[in-house]
Design an enzyme around this catalytic site. Sequence first.
Site, mmCIF file in Angstrom:
data_model
loop_
_atom_site.group_PDB
_atom_site.id
_atom_site.type_symbol
_atom_site.label_atom_id
_atom_site.label_comp_id
_atom_site.label_asym_id
_atom_site.label_seq_id
_atom_site.Cartn_x
_atom_site.Cartn_y
_atom_site.Cartn_z
ATOM 1 N N ALA A 1 -3.019 -32.171 -68.021
ATOM 2 C CA ALA A 1 -3.474 -30.705 -68.281
ATOM 3 C C ALA A 1 -3.476 -30.484 -69.891
ATOM 4 O O ALA A 1 -2.779 -31.150 -70.706
ATOM 5 C CB ALA A 1 -2.323 -29.960 -67.699
ATOM 6 N N GLY B 1 -0.946 -34.689 -64.972
ATOM 7 C CA GLY B 1 -1.561 -34.027 -63.896
ATOM 8 C C GLY B 1 -2.850 -34.676 -63.422
ATOM 9 O O GLY B 1 -3.185 -34.725 -62.119
ATOM 10 N N GLU C 1 -1.227 -37.088 -60.783
ATOM 11 C CA GLU C 1 -1.000 -36.183 -59.552
ATOM 12 C C GLU C 1 -2.182 -36.116 -58.797
ATOM 13 O O GLU C 1 -2.039 -35.810 -57.446
ATOM 14 C CB GLU C 1 -0.228 -35.072 -59.895
ATOM 15 C CG GLU C 1 1.264 -35.375 -60.668
ATOM 16 C CD GLU C 1 1.897 -34.242 -61.576
ATOM 17 O OE1 GLU C 1 2.967 -33.913 -61.341
ATOM 18 O OE2 GLU C 1 1.123 -33.377 -62.351
ATOM 19 N N GLU D 1 5.213 -36.329 -69.333
ATOM 20 C CA GLU D 1 5.442 -35.087 -69.516
ATOM 21 C C GLU D 1 6.911 -34.961 -70.568
ATOM 22 O O GLU D 1 6.894 -34.197 -71.225
ATOM 23 C CB GLU D 1 5.596 -34.563 -68.329
ATOM 24 C CG GLU D 1 4.659 -34.160 -67.634
ATOM 25 C CD GLU D 1 4.082 -35.151 -66.474
ATOM 26 O OE1 GLU D 1 3.125 -34.908 -65.874
ATOM 27 O OE2 GLU D 1 4.497 -36.138 -66.873
#
Length: 254
Positions: A63, A109, A112, A132
């Site tokens: 992200a 992300g 994911e 993260e």
Amino acid sequence: MTVRLHIAGPVATLTLDNPAKLNCFTVDMLAQLASHLETVEADPALRAVILTGEGEKAFCSGADINAWGGLSPADFARSWVRGGHRIFDRLARLSKPTIAALNGHAFGGGLELAAACDIRVITPKATIALPEAGVGIVPGWSGSQRLARLIPEGILKEMALFGRRIPADRLLQCGFVAEIAEDPRAAAQAIAEKAATLSPRATEITKAMIHAGRGEDQAALIEALGSAAIAASEDREEGVAAFQQKRKPEFPGT
């Protein structure tokens, strides 16, 4: 458009197209992905879906920090995390088989997103990571949940707790990827074309059964399977006909 949808015969290809930022997610990209998923789901002619990234460096680097860095805690949790989670769950529940073609690195992300697909193929030079903790957050789009069902706990902890990148060969060994290919898009295309020759109803129901068997959204999946079964019954046909003809139904029980 920063998420492109290309349809060729029975195969749809979704491409993250933000190569200048390694295909990292923005708010607009999430919205475009959500819209394309609904388009794909609604098209009965489509039998398989490929998800990939533009360029050769990254499938998706995660992200964009600029997209969420300035959000209030409430907006970050409610809009960014929950919104993204909802879209990734939609991808996971897509009725058509999905293949992630990892043309490059998949971080945060992006990893994911790949995990939400049914299977994955990867280029030999690509790695995956959950970075993260390095920016003071935690995986928010199923990194600690869906990934935990797909890779061994030790590998997940290597990434999430120690910041390590995992190479393609280890991902093949642990079953997270189905294949290592110099051209993962071509490999994914071949897999998709094979899937397109199979019964679409059989693959849809089998996918739902597999997800229900591992405890994912059991209530919704049980209802979906039940609805699919009743849809083929003569009782359903009689019920609809009776309603339209304004008469009492006479159910045959078949």
